[in-house]
Scaffold this motif. Structure first.
Motif, PDB file in Angstrom:
ATOM      1  N   PRO A  86       0.940  -1.194   0.094  1.00  0.00           N
ATOM      2  CA  PRO A  86      -0.009   0.141   0.018  1.00  0.00           C
ATOM      3  C   PRO A  86       1.027   1.285  -0.054  1.00  0.00           C
ATOM      4  O   PRO A  86       0.578   2.193  -0.765  1.00  0.00           O
ATOM      5  N   LYS A  87       1.914   1.096   0.730  1.00  0.00           N
ATOM      6  CA  LYS A  87       3.162   2.331   0.640  1.00  0.00           C
ATOM      7  C   LYS A  87       4.193   1.987  -0.030  1.00  0.00           C
ATOM      8  O   LYS A  87       4.901   1.158   0.393  1.00  0.00           O
ATOM      9  N   PRO A  88       4.504   2.405  -1.278  1.00  0.00           N
ATOM     10  CA  PRO A  88       5.612   1.894  -2.159  1.00  0.00           C
ATOM     11  C   PRO A  88       6.838   2.077  -1.200  1.00  0.00           C
ATOM     12  O   PRO A  88       7.154   2.921  -0.717  1.00  0.00           O
ATOM     13  N   ILE A  89       7.569   0.847  -1.339  1.00  0.00           N
ATOM     14  CA  ILE A  89       8.879   0.854  -0.276  1.00  0.00           C
ATOM     15  C   ILE A  89      10.020   2.085  -1.074  1.00  0.00           C
ATOM     16  O   ILE A  89      10.730   2.301  -0.368  1.00  0.00           O
ATOM     17  N   GLY A  90       9.678   2.492  -2.175  1.00  0.00           N
ATOM     18  CA  GLY A  90      10.510   3.550  -2.791  1.00  0.00           C
ATOM     19  C   GLY A  90      10.459   4.877  -2.132  1.00  0.00           C
ATOM     20  O   GLY A  90      11.142   5.811  -2.529  1.00  0.00           O
ATOM     21  N   GLU A  91       9.454   4.991  -1.418  1.00  0.00           N
ATOM     22  CA  GLU A  91       9.002   6.480  -0.943  1.00  0.00           C
ATOM     23  C   GLU A  91       9.957   6.421   0.326  1.00  0.00           C
ATOM     24  O   GLU A  91       9.531   5.768   1.486  1.00  0.00           O
ATOM     25  N   LEU A  92      10.786   7.545   0.423  1.00  0.00           N
ATOM     26  CA  LEU A  92      11.737   7.460   1.417  1.00  0.00           C
ATOM     27  C   LEU A  92      11.431   8.777   2.369  1.00  0.00           C
ATOM     28  O   LEU A  92      11.906   9.061   3.380  1.00  0.00           O
ATOM     29  N   GLY A  93      10.465   9.410   1.986  1.00  0.00           N
ATOM     30  CA  GLY A  93       9.971  10.476   3.002  1.00  0.00           C
ATOM     31  C   GLY A  93      10.359  11.865   2.415  1.00  0.00           C
ATOM     32  O   GLY A  93      10.611  11.999   1.302  1.00  0.00           O
ATOM     33  N   SER A  94      10.405  12.753   3.212  1.00  0.00           N
ATOM     34  CA  SER A  94      10.752  14.213   2.962  1.00  0.00           C
ATOM     35  C   SER A  94      12.022  14.765   3.565  1.00  0.00           C
ATOM     36  O   SER A  94      12.492  14.012   4.488  1.00  0.00           O
ATOM     37  N   ILE A  95      12.629  15.421   2.641  1.00  0.00           N
ATOM     38  CA  ILE A  95      13.873  16.133   3.098  1.00  0.00           C
ATOM     39  C   ILE A  95      13.702  17.739   2.856  1.00  0.00           C
ATOM     40  O   ILE A  95      12.611  18.224   2.469  1.00  0.00           O
ATOM     41  N   ASN A  96      14.468  18.423   3.874  1.00  0.00           N
ATOM     42  CA  ASN A  96      14.040  19.875   3.948  1.00  0.00           C
ATOM     43  C   ASN A  96      15.107  20.694   3.246  1.00  0.00           C
ATOM     44  O   ASN A  96      16.364  20.538   3.837  1.00  0.00           O
ATOM     45  N   ALA A  97      14.936  21.741   2.365  1.00  0.00           N
ATOM     46  CA  ALA A  97      16.169  22.544   1.949  1.00  0.00           C
ATOM     47  C   ALA A  97      15.823  23.850   2.690  1.00  0.00           C
ATOM     48  O   ALA A  97      14.923  24.183   2.737  1.00  0.00           O
TER      49      ALA A  97
END
Length: 147
Positions: A86-97
């Motif tokens: 259901p949540k793709p394993i390629g989704e690593l979350g967010s990074i903040n610039a």
């Protein structure tokens, strides 16, 4: 005993693999540049590095199924998800610039690896830049083995 020690040493060598990716805009429209390393650890796959030239704010960090960036980052396939989770394993979350466009990346995941069925070697890692045209996939790179 010697066979056990040799097997343990070989297992350590295999598990000490490292990969990296150089993040760019392959079409040259965005000033984004960065290098990330991927290291197999006892806690999972550790991803770390820096990405410069981003618009300040949050950006998604994703692994896509294809490693084709010759036509830009829009042809890299769907999010990597070999088990149709259901949540793709390629989704690593967010990074903040930050306000200078610099994002420090420090992520560990147990879902991805550098070998086996969840292997990401030869796949594309990209940074979703929400303000960019074409869905924001303007900064990407193909993940490769470090010798």
């Amino acid at each position: 005993m010697f066979k056990f020690l040799l097997a343990a040493a070989l297992a350590t060598i295999v598990n000490a693999r490292e990969a990296s990716v150089f993040i760019i805009d392959p079409l040259g429209h965005e000033p984004v540049r960065g290098t990330l390393t991927f290291t197999e650890t006892e806690h999972g796959l550790h991803i770390q590095g820096q990405i410069n030239g981003l618009v300040p704010g949050n950006h998604g960090l994703w692994v896509n199924s294809k490693g084709l960036i010759s036509e830009g980052c829009l042809h890299t396939g769907a999010l990597f998800n070999p088990h149709n989770s259901p949540k793709p394993i390629g989704e690593l979350g967010s990074i903040n610039a930050d306000d200078k466009g610099l994002a420090n990346v420090d992520v560990t995941t147990t879902e991805l690896s550098l070998e086996g069925e969840n292997d990401i070697i030869g796949r594309t890692l990209f940074v979703n830049c929400p303000t960019a045209p074409g869905g924001g996939r303007t900064a990407c790179g193909v993940i490769g083995i470090v010798d």
